[in-house]
Design a protein around this motif. Structure first.
Motif, PDB file in Angstrom:
ATOM      1  N   LEU A 168     -36.465  23.291  -7.310  1.00 35.93           N
ATOM      2  CA  LEU A 168     -36.177  22.177  -6.249  1.00 35.93           C
ATOM      3  C   LEU A 168     -37.381  21.399  -5.981  1.00 35.93           C
ATOM      4  N   ILE A 169     -37.179  20.057  -5.676  1.00 38.27           N
ATOM      5  CA  ILE A 169     -38.300  19.226  -5.383  1.00 38.27           C
ATOM      6  C   ILE A 169     -37.652  18.232  -4.411  1.00 38.27           C
ATOM      7  N   ILE A 170     -38.317  18.162  -3.157  1.00 41.38           N
ATOM      8  CA  ILE A 170     -37.867  17.239  -2.168  1.00 41.38           C
ATOM      9  C   ILE A 170     -38.816  16.278  -2.000  1.00 41.38           C
ATOM     10  N   GLU A 171     -38.281  14.858  -2.033  1.00 38.23           N
ATOM     11  CA  GLU A 171     -39.219  13.875  -1.624  1.00 38.23           C
ATOM     12  C   GLU A 171     -38.571  12.859  -0.710  1.00 38.23           C
ATOM     13  N   LEU A 172     -39.502  12.447   0.225  1.00 43.63           N
ATOM     14  CA  LEU A 172     -38.932  11.791   1.316  1.00 43.63           C
ATOM     15  C   LEU A 172     -39.789  10.138   1.329  1.00 43.63           C
ATOM     16  N   SER A 173     -38.848   9.125   1.185  1.00 45.41           N
ATOM     17  CA  SER A 173     -39.420   7.765   1.075  1.00 45.41           C
ATOM     18  C   SER A 173     -38.917   7.296   2.638  1.00 45.41           C
ATOM     19  N   SER A 174     -39.142   6.044   2.815  1.00 45.78           N
ATOM     20  CA  SER A 174     -39.038   5.378   4.037  1.00 45.78           C
ATOM     21  C   SER A 174     -37.648   5.492   4.598  1.00 45.78           C
ATOM     22  N   ASP A 175     -36.547   5.611   3.673  1.00 44.65           N
ATOM     23  CA  ASP A 175     -34.879   5.601   4.063  1.00 44.65           C
ATOM     24  C   ASP A 175     -34.378   6.325   3.432  1.00 44.65           C
ATOM     25  N   ALA A 176     -34.816   7.368   2.749  1.00 51.17           N
ATOM     26  CA  ALA A 176     -34.033   8.224   2.056  1.00 51.17           C
ATOM     27  C   ALA A 176     -34.801   9.568   1.514  1.00 51.17           C
ATOM     28  N   VAL A 177     -34.156  10.744   1.177  1.00 51.75           N
ATOM     29  CA  VAL A 177     -34.507  11.919   0.615  1.00 51.75           C
ATOM     30  C   VAL A 177     -33.892  12.061  -0.495  1.00 51.75           C
ATOM     31  N   THR A 178     -34.805  12.166  -1.532  1.00 48.25           N
ATOM     32  CA  THR A 178     -34.272  12.596  -3.005  1.00 48.25           C
ATOM     33  C   THR A 178     -34.741  14.140  -3.106  1.00 48.25           C
ATOM     34  N   ILE A 179     -33.636  14.875  -3.704  1.00 47.25           N
ATOM     35  CA  ILE A 179     -33.861  16.126  -4.262  1.00 47.25           C
ATOM     36  C   ILE A 179     -33.591  16.212  -5.659  1.00 47.25           C
ATOM     37  N   THR A 180     -34.556  16.674  -6.587  1.00 48.02           N
ATOM     38  CA  THR A 180     -34.383  16.965  -7.919  1.00 48.02           C
ATOM     39  C   THR A 180     -34.029  18.506  -8.269  1.00 48.02           C
ATOM     40  N   ALA A 181     -33.231  18.669  -8.905  1.00 45.68           N
ATOM     41  CA  ALA A 181     -32.884  20.273  -9.103  1.00 45.68           C
ATOM     42  C   ALA A 181     -32.420  20.572 -10.525  1.00 45.68           C
ATOM     43  N   ARG A 182     -32.319  21.535 -10.665  1.00 46.48           N
ATOM     44  CA  ARG A 182     -31.734  22.318 -11.913  1.00 46.48           C
ATOM     45  C   ARG A 182     -30.941  23.259 -11.621  1.00 46.48           C
ATOM     46  N   CYS A 183     -29.741  23.303 -12.347  1.00 48.77           N
ATOM     47  CA  CYS A 183     -29.009  24.487 -12.370  1.00 48.77           C
ATOM     48  C   CYS A 183     -28.780  25.312 -13.683  1.00 48.77           C
ATOM     49  N   ASP A 184     -27.753  26.016 -13.760  1.00 51.06           N
ATOM     50  CA  ASP A 184     -27.864  26.677 -15.175  1.00 51.06           C
ATOM     51  C   ASP A 184     -27.123  25.760 -16.293  1.00 51.06           C
ATOM     52  N   ILE A 185     -26.466  24.780 -16.060  1.00 52.55           N
ATOM     53  CA  ILE A 185     -25.931  24.005 -17.013  1.00 52.55           C
ATOM     54  C   ILE A 185     -26.190  22.378 -16.810  1.00 52.55           C
ATOM     55  N   ALA A 186     -26.933  22.251 -15.834  1.00 51.66           N
ATOM     56  CA  ALA A 186     -26.955  20.809 -15.637  1.00 51.66           C
ATOM     57  C   ALA A 186     -28.671  20.564 -14.854  1.00 51.66           C
ATOM     58  N   GLU A 187     -28.933  19.123 -14.745  1.00 49.05           N
ATOM     59  CA  GLU A 187     -30.159  19.048 -14.097  1.00 49.05           C
ATOM     60  C   GLU A 187     -29.836  17.466 -13.586  1.00 49.05           C
ATOM     61  N   GLY A 188     -30.799  17.157 -12.506  1.00 50.23           N
ATOM     62  CA  GLY A 188     -30.450  15.887 -11.814  1.00 50.23           C
ATOM     63  C   GLY A 188     -31.027  15.943 -10.671  1.00 50.23           C
ATOM     64  N   SER A 189     -30.236  15.174  -9.647  1.00 52.60           N
ATOM     65  CA  SER A 189     -30.576  14.631  -8.264  1.00 52.60           C
ATOM     66  C   SER A 189     -29.752  14.329  -7.279  1.00 52.60           C
ATOM     67  N   PHE A 190     -29.964  14.653  -6.011  1.00 51.51           N
ATOM     68  CA  PHE A 190     -29.414  14.104  -4.984  1.00 51.51           C
ATOM     69  C   PHE A 190     -29.992  13.003  -4.252  1.00 51.51           C
ATOM     70  N   ARG A 191     -29.525  12.187  -3.888  1.00 52.05           N
ATOM     71  CA  ARG A 191     -30.003  11.152  -2.997  1.00 52.05           C
ATOM     72  C   ARG A 191     -29.443  10.915  -1.654  1.00 52.05           C
ATOM     73  N   LEU A 192     -30.159  10.895  -0.324  1.00 50.35           N
ATOM     74  CA  LEU A 192     -29.498  11.023   0.834  1.00 50.35           C
ATOM     75  C   LEU A 192     -29.953   9.915   1.707  1.00 50.35           C
ATOM     76  N   GLN A 193     -29.152   9.373   2.422  1.00 47.38           N
ATOM     77  CA  GLN A 193     -29.570   8.375   3.210  1.00 47.38           C
ATOM     78  C   GLN A 193     -28.447   8.271   4.785  1.00 47.38           C
ATOM     79  N   THR A 194     -29.258   7.614   5.638  1.00 52.01           N
ATOM     80  CA  THR A 194     -28.355   7.635   6.897  1.00 52.01           C
ATOM     81  C   THR A 194     -28.316   6.085   7.071  1.00 52.01           C
ATOM     82  N   ASP A 195     -27.320   5.617   8.210  1.00 56.22           N
ATOM     83  CA  ASP A 195     -27.531   4.021   8.513  1.00 56.22           C
ATOM     84  C   ASP A 195     -27.148   4.056  10.092  1.00 56.22           C
TER      85      ASP A 195
END
Length: 933
Positions: A728-755
């Motif tokens: 797991l890697i968490i990255e914070l930008s000015s308006d969002a949090v991006t989390i890259t991750a890997r599980c047993d059969i997939a890899e990718g990311s979440f992008r979280l934001q608020t308004d």
């Protein structure tokens, strides 16, 4: 074998009691002494009363000790009424399973082979009026009847016992020994009819015949002087009311001779197979049917007469007009209920999976000659018993020679014998492909389980064709159903698509859904517990006669008014189409009222069966709800159809899958905290709201079993194949949090934001690193176990489902019926609540069922806080209790499951390496799951 003039079994009609005399019958139901092993093969010594069987009943279903390889003895002593002196005394068992010998006071009195057909014996020589009579039955479960009927293996438990009612009765010396009723119409003219009585009298007598209609009007048909013996007597009847599926007009037939009166309910109707169609009273008819077993969880195949009228009523209310009595003749009470309620019947001979079918028994050619002879006699005699016992009933429309058996010489003999005994009804042979060997022997073709798009291939068949088993309910994909009981809702789409194919087939006579009622038996065990036996839950009704989700789907597909409402679009008019699928009724009788907002209008429609009518709805506004009320009071028909115009801010659907082109940390995001550890991702709102663990839900599809009996309930759900998070890697930008991750059969990311609304917006995109066959894919929120209340809303969908139906457009479902699964469900055998509230440790059926097309769904504690999810486009959602948490799922894809009978209707989705799973949704706090958003 020559079948001409083959003598039919005798079931004499029973006269009405005379005012000055006592009863003419003695009920033999009740307590019978039971013994195994049989200690006295000559029945000379009366049985002890240590063990008893309650009749009607099965030995095994009443928890009596039983060894399948040995005979049993049943015994009852009765008193023969004194005023029966000088009369004939007869004994009738509606069924004894399966081979029996009768002894009376230690003397052999008769025998019978077959567990689902009645036998009737003259026991006058044994009866002593005013004195007791000891009846002893020696019964074997294993017999040629059980072998050829396959009934014990089908029910997954021995059926030995007396499953239906029994009686002793008296007849005067001059009496009717046979009374069979048929009605004949000449040259397609249904204004007048001939009432044909096939009778046999024991002595010369005067016969008087009359009819009484439902209004109490008596119609005298006249008298005849008869000689002893058999004869056919015709009586002309002017303008009788016809019996059909919508107006089942019954008359009481009264036959008087020798000072005694015999009565029975009859109907005037004609059923024929001609011009490649099935015709009822000269009109083509489509049979909308189900396959009905005699079945109850507590009594097995026995003591089902008490359910007969209930079963028929429930299926008539679901727009069924036809029952196939799979795979043996039914109780007489079911037939009588069908007579009253306008339900057609296909009565099937007690033959199933015979002569090499599925390798359950040897082929005909591989049987020894002695077994061949026994099989020939059983099939012929059982078929004739079936015809003789049921042929006077107007509801009986078709005789079935056998179920799914390899064609063999006995079937040619039985088909000819049935047609000789009753030329007024067509016959069929139930086989799941058109068997050329039976073509010249039966009038109706039959095919089981056509694949999607295959029905049209049968247009070249020269006979009318029935699809006597089709649209098999979800049954064998146990784990998928345990995971998502709402999967059953998809079956309605499969049923609809194939039913439309059958309706469009010029020679299509209709079909019967497999099945009607769950075939699932709670067999008592020596320790007082119960073990479930049977094929499983394959009925729109469960064994307790509760409606399952498929019941509503079946009723909608078979509705006699097919309503087509286009999707409502704001600012545009819509045209509604009604198609008349009543069997006989005209749209001239149909009341149609629509309303939308403050507008209401009555619409006049007309046209007979098969015609269409249309009317227009004016321009709808965003969020408008259209209601169309249909009613035909004469037939007790009422239906409401609804549709909604989407609100202006309703999102559009997103695609489910997109093919690709080629340590601990935390972060603040508005009023939310996002945390990661070595294997966890969590979000938590400010102010002490519950923490939510964020996971990828990759639920695999699974084939639990191909077919056959099931020996235990499956309650364990399917779990995600994603496994734990890694790297797991968490990255914070000015308006969002991006989390890259890997599980047993997939890899990718979440992008979280608020308004400004402080909702948490979550988008995810993951690439598969292994091939995967999905059942459901999306996101899982793992929440505290205290969150047990699910609430949802679906926009732009029809919302005319019952309040407890999992497919309803909006609603509320609790995880637990009474708050504690172990206390409220685990030890309960017979439920006192609706199917939706059945529960497993994972929650109630309603709670666990996928809610489709939601635009808002919330899970919260009773009256407390929780989470609301709003997908970017309509998505599917469900929840699942765990030992220490609750899973809250939002799916971007939901498959059709792995039920093999329906595989051709919905090809499975397979995801390969590199395929993408993605979605977008918003999370907010929900203060109370039952409060509208």
């Amino acid at each position: 074998m020559d079948t001409k003039h083959m003598k039919s079994p005798i079931y004499p009609p029973i006269p009405e009691p005379q005012d000055s005399s006592g009863p003419v019958t003695v009920d033999l139901c009740g307590v019978w002494k039971y013994q195994q092993p049989v200690r006295d093969r000559l029945a000379a010594i009366p049985l002890g009363d240590e063990l008893v069987l309650h009749v009607p009943g099965e030995v095994v279903m009443q928890g009596l000790p039983y060894t399948p390889a040995e005979s049993i003895a049943l015994e009852r002593t009765i008193s023969v009424p004194q005023d029966w002196a000088g009369q004939r005394v007869r004994l009738r068992f509606d069924a004894v399973y399966s081979a029996c010998t009768l002894w009376i006071d230690g003397k052999p009195a008769g025998a019978h082979m077959g567990g689902f057909t009645p036998f009737d014996l003259d026991v006058t020589d044994f009866a002593r009026p005013g004195r007791d009579m000891r009846l002893t039955l020696h019964i074997d479960n294993a017999s040629v009847a059980d072998l050829i009927g396959f009934a014990t293996r089908y029910a997954d438990h021995p059926l030995v016992g007396i499953p239906r009612k029994a009686m002793l009765y008296a007849l005067p010396d001059t009496h009717l020994s046979e009374l069979a009723v048929s009605t004949i119409f000449q040259d397609g003219d249904y204004s007048d009819a001939t009432l044909r009585l096939t009778i046999d009298v024991t002595a010369p007598c005067r016969l008087e015949v009359a009819l009484t209609d439902s209004d109490g009007t008596r119609i005298e048909l006249g008298g005849r002087d008869l000689q002893a013996g058999a004869s056919v007597q015709d009586f002309e009847v002017r303008a009788p009311r016809l019996w059909d599926t919508e107006t089942p007009a019954l008359y009481q037939l009264s036959v008087t001779l020798g000072g005694r009166r015999y009565t029975r309910a009859i109907g005037f109707r004609e059923i024929t197979a001609r011009d490649r169609k099935l015709m009822l009273n000269g009109q083509p008819i489509k049979l909308r049917g189900v396959n009905h077993h005699e079945s109850h969880p507590l009594t097995g195949r026995a003591d089902t007469a008490r359910w007969a009228a209930i079963d028929v009523r429930l299926f008539r209310e679901a727009n069924i007009n036809y029952l196939r009595t799979s795979h043996y003749p039914p109780t007489i009470e079911l037939v009588e209920a069908c007579d009253r309620m306008g339900m057609l019947l296909e009565v099937e001979a007690p033959v199933c999976f015979a002569f090499g079918q599925f390798d359950y028994m040897p082929t005909w050619d591989d049987l020894p000659e002695q077994t061949q002879a026994a099989a020939m006699a059983y099939i012929r005699d059982g078929s004739l018993e079936m015809v003789s016992f049921y042929r006077s009933h107007p509801s009986v429309a078709i005789w079935s020679v056998a179920n799914e058996s390899h064609w063999a010489p006995p079937f040619a003999v039985s088909a000819a014998a049935v047609q000789e005994a009753d030329p007024t009804r067509p016959t069929t042979f139930n086989w799941w492909r058109l068997n050329p060997d039976c073509r010249g022997h039966v009038e109706i073709a039959n095919h089981h389980y056509p694949d999607a798009g295959q029905v049209a291939d049968f247009e070249s068949e020269e006979r009318p064709i029935l699809f006597d088993e089709f649209a098999h309910l979800f049954c064998y994909n146990d784990r998928e159903l345990a995971t998502d009981p709402g999967l059953r809702l998809l079956w309605g789409g499969f049923l609809s698509s194939q039913w439309e194919e059958i309706v469009a087939l010029p020679n299509g006579a209709g079909g019967a859904i497999w099945a009607a009622i769950d075939d699932w038996f709670a067999v008592p065990q020596p320790d007082g517990s119960h073990k479930w036996h049977g094929y499983g839950e394959w009925g729109p009704l469960d064994g307790w006669r509760r409606k399952k989700p498929e019941y509503e789907e079946m009723a909608r597909v078979f509705d006699p008014v097919r309503v087509t409402v286009p999707d409502l679009v704001a600012g545009e008019p819509a045209r509604v189409t009604l198609e008349n699928r009543f069997d006989f009724a005209s749209f001239d009788e149909l009341s149609v009222v629509w309303r939308m907002g403050d507008r209401e209008e009555c619409v006049a429609v007309s046209g007979g069966p098969g015609t269409q009518a249309t009317f227009d709805i004016p321009r709808a506004q965003h969020g408008a709800r259209l209601e169309i009320d249909l009613s035909l009071p004469r037939l007790n028909y009422w239906r409401r159809v609804t549709s909604e115009c989407p609100a202006s801010n309703m999102p559009t659907a997103a695609s489910a899958f997109v093919a690709p082109e080629g340590g601990a940390a935390s972060a603040r995001l508005g009023s939310w905290t996002v945390r990661t550890t070595e294997s966890r991702i969590s979000v938590c709102p400010d102010g002490g709201g519950p923490e939510a663990l964020l996971g990828l839900a990759l639920i695999p599809r699974q084939v639990s079993r191909l077919q056959g009996v099931r020996t235990e309930r499956v309650t364990g759900p399917l779990e995600s194949s994603a496994g734990e998070w890694h790297d797991l890697i968490i990255e914070l930008s000015s308006d969002a949090v991006t989390i890259t991750a890997r599980c047993d059969i997939a890899e990718g990311s979440f992008r979280l934001q608020t308004d400004e609304s402080q909702d948490l917006s979550v988008s995810y995109e993951f690439r598969l690193t292994e091939a995967f066959e999905p059942f459901q894919t999306g996101i899982e929120l793992r929440l505290p176990r205290t969150l047990t209340e699910l609430e949802w809303e679906s926009g732009g969908v029809r919302s005319d489902y019952p309040d407890d139906h999992p497919a309803r457009g909006s609603g509320h479902a609790s995880a637990l019926r009474q708050g504690d699964w172990a206390a409220s469900s685990r030890h309960v055998l017979e439920p006192a609540w609706p199917w939706a509230l059945d529960e497993t440790p994972q929650g109630t059926n309603d709670f666990r069922s996928t809610k489709r097309g939601v635009h808002s769904v919330a899970l919260s504690a009773p009256g407390g806080e929780g989470y609301r999810l709003r997908p970017e486009g309509p998505a599917d959602a469900r929840a699942q209790m765990r030992e220490d948490a609750v899973s809250f799922f939002l799916f971007d894809f939901t498959g059709h499951g792995s039920e093999r009978f329906l595989a051709s209707f919905a090809p499975h989705t397979t995801l390969g390496i590199g395929d993408i799973v993605q979605g977008h949704f918003r999370i907010s706090l929900a203060s109370d799951a039952r409060r509208a958003s």
